[in-house]
Scaffold this motif. Structure first.
Motif: not given
Length: 612
Positions: A251-263
């Motif tokens: 689930r963490y990988e599915e929500l990568a856009d939420k948990y890993n927001v680039p600069e």
């Protein structure tokens, strides 16, 4: 010519009504013995006429309501009486027209028939076969149709003669316009509790109880349903579900856009047609010869047109390195873009936001556990419903399942606890004493069942529970009374010196306001009260915890304007039409009285029975 056009319009309308009214229906068959439902003077109302009109009205209602309409429902709505009244009115007019001797000649009748589009062929000319076919679809023959056209045309002539040239007396329009446009000039000031010369004393218990008794209508509890319920929510079964790390990691990988927001960067992009123009613009900026805003304006653009919002390096492509290397406020470029060379202004920096798996784990666990808890409840819901159907009590459900019980005194405004759910409120509003409990799903995946224990009627709220509101009500009333008394003393002083300021007030002057004017801080009926005052009159107007002292200075007439003229014209047309219609209605009623209608109720009932 106007009369002719009116007549043609009515002809086409009646033809359309006939065709629509009987489309898909055969002629009514009542055993061959009943042909009419009544007489009006020399005119006969046929069974087919009534059937056709009633069927048409029922179909019209069905189209508007989007559902079938039975004869019983049509009678409950009064459609049958409306149709009968309309047919009696038409027959009364036909009888009156016949008595007067008004009719149209064969040549005129022929002209009107030839101009009806439904009777024309593909070449736009009258087609006899189309004529016969159309009439056949309406279950009419040529003689019946042409007779109905003669009557319709004659009625139109009479109606036109009555309606034409009717004008409401100008004084009526002028009176209404003068009323709407009238204006007032006045001065007013506000007195509130802080300006009382003698502060309000604290109320005694006797004061409060007297106010409570005298104003019991302010402290009434609404009708209340006392409900028992059982509830099973996802939170109640969380301890029964397991969430493994693999599921959370996925689930963490599915929500990568939420948990890993680039600069990201907040940027504006100004695109040019060629490198030379872009380079020249950048040179002007570097020597201070212009500003970025001026460059944008010179291109006929606004800053909103060039704002890209927040973008990542991937969004910028080849321009990303230079943009991300710049500082806030810098303009960089020219840089290549898909639209051409561009200058970029950097307005902000949004740092990267990275949430590690370990930090996100609690949120992931709650989400996945909640999903699994909801699925578990779905599996249990049918079994619980079966227990209820078998007669299980709420206490037994609590013992045999994970459900918890509760009770609530529910009203239409309840919104706390379980009453916060829409599904519960809908069920609570609909439940009756005779209803059996059944499982209902809540918006969050939980389930509940409820039953009605008692209905408490509208009743006074106990004094102890209402005490705070009683204090507030007593204070407001007492304050307003004290302010009114003080304001009356102020008015006496104003009558002597006439100065609001010298009376310690902050006056506000209003000039030329109409009845519809709105003044902030005044009650809804403020202008209505002002318009009941005479010039020079002073009045105290209560305003929820304060009072307003008003002095009317002048009465002013309506101010002529394009808007007022439009109102005058609109009133004139509407009043003319209203008077015309009333005159025509009076004529129809008089014609009906002279024709002495006779209705055969037995025949009428037979027609209705055929539509059941």
């Amino acid at each position: 010519m106007a009369g002719q056009n009116l007549s043609k319009t009515f002809v086409w309308i009646i033809l359309a009504m006939l065709i629509v009214g009987l489309a898909g229906f055969g002629a009514i068959n009542l055993g061959g013995t009943i042909r009419t439902i009544g007489t009006v003077g020399t005119q006969v109302i046929t069974v087919d006429d009534y059937f056709r009109e009633l069927q048409r009205d029922m179909r019209t209602f069905e189209q508007q309501a989007g559902q079938p309409l039975t004869m019983a429902q049509a009678q409950a709505l009064g459609l049958d009486q409306r149709v009968l009244s309309r047919l009696v009115s038409i027959a009364s007019l036909d009888n009156e027209v016949e008595e007067i001797g008004i009719s149209i000649g064969d040549e005129k009748l022929q002209e009107e028939i030839l101009e009806i589009p439904a009777f024309q062929g593909i070449n736009g000319q009258f087609d006899r076969e189309a004529y016969r076919f159309t009439l056949n679809q309406a279950n009419m023959n040529e003689i019946e149709f042409e007779t109905s056209m003669r009557k319709e045309s004659a009625r139109t002539l009479v109606q036109g003669a009555i309606l034409a040239g009717v004008k409401m007396p100008p004084v009526m329009v002028d009176t209404l316009v003068d009323f709407i446009g009238a204006r007032r000039s006045f001065v007013w000031a506000q007195l509130d509790g802080s300006q009382l010369t003698t502060p309000i004393a604290e109320p005694t218990d006797e004061d409060l109880k007297t106010y409570y008794d005298d104003n019991s209508d302010q402290f009434m509890l609404p009708e209340t349903k006392r409900l028992s319920y059982v509830l099973l929510s996802p939170e109640m079964v969380l301890d029964q579900v397991d969430v493994d790390n693999d599921a959370m990691r996925a689930r963490y990988e599915e929500l990568a856009d939420k948990y890993n927001v680039p600069e990201r960067r907040l940027v504006e992009r100004l695109v040019f047609g060629n490198d030379s123009d872009a380079t020249s613009a950048m040179a002007q900026l570097e020597v201070g010869g212009t500003t970025f805003e001026t460059l944008v304006q010179n291109r006929g653009l606004s800053l909103g047109d060039i704002d890209m919002g927040d973008v990542t390096a991937d969004d910028l492509g080849d321009a990303s390195e230079a943009v991300f290397a710049g500082d806030v406020g810098d303009v960089v470029g020219p840089l290549p873009t898909a639209l051409g060379p561009a200058l970029f202004r950097i307005n902000g920096v949004l740092a990267a936001r990275v949430t590690s798996f370990e930090d996100a784990s609690p949120e992931l666990r709650d989400e996945l556990a909640g999903d699994r808890a909801r699925r578990l409840i779905e599996l249990q819901a049918q079994d619980i419903d079966d227990l209820l159907a078998a007669g299980a009590t709420f206490d037994e459900l609590v013992q045999e399942t994970d459900m918890q019980s509760g009770q609530i005194d529910w009203t239409s405004v309840s919104s706390e606890g379980i009453a916060a759910y829409d599904a519960f409120r809908e069920a609570a509003a609909a439940v009756k004493d005779s209803d059996f409990p059944a499982i209902v799903f809540l918006e969050d995946g939980g389930v509940f069942a409820l039953q009605l224990d008692d209905v408490l009627p509208t009743r006074p709220e106990p004094f102890a529970d209402a005490r705070d509101r009683v204090v507030a009500g007593w204070t407001l009333k007492t304050t307003e009374e004290a302010l009114q008394e003080q304001a009356n003393s102020v008015i006496l002083n104003l009558a002597t010196n006439g100065s609001f300021a010298e009376a310690g007030l902050e006056p506000r002057s209003e000039v030329g306001l109409t009845r519809t004017a709105y003044i902030d801080g005044t009650p809804a009926d403020f202008m209505t009260q002002v318009f009941t005052m005479d010039p020079g009159e002073m009045r105290v107007i209560v305003n929820a915890g304060s009072v307003l002292i008003v002095r009317l200075n002048r009465e002013l007439p309506a101010e002529e304007s394009a808007e007022l003229e439009a109102i005058r014209s609109g009133f004139g047309s509407e009043l003319d039409q209203a008077l015309s219609q009333e005159l025509f209605n009076a004529f129809v009623q008089a014609a009906q009285q002279r024709a002495k209608p006779v209705i055969d109720q037995q025949s009428l009932n037979a027609v209705k029975a055929s539509l059941q």
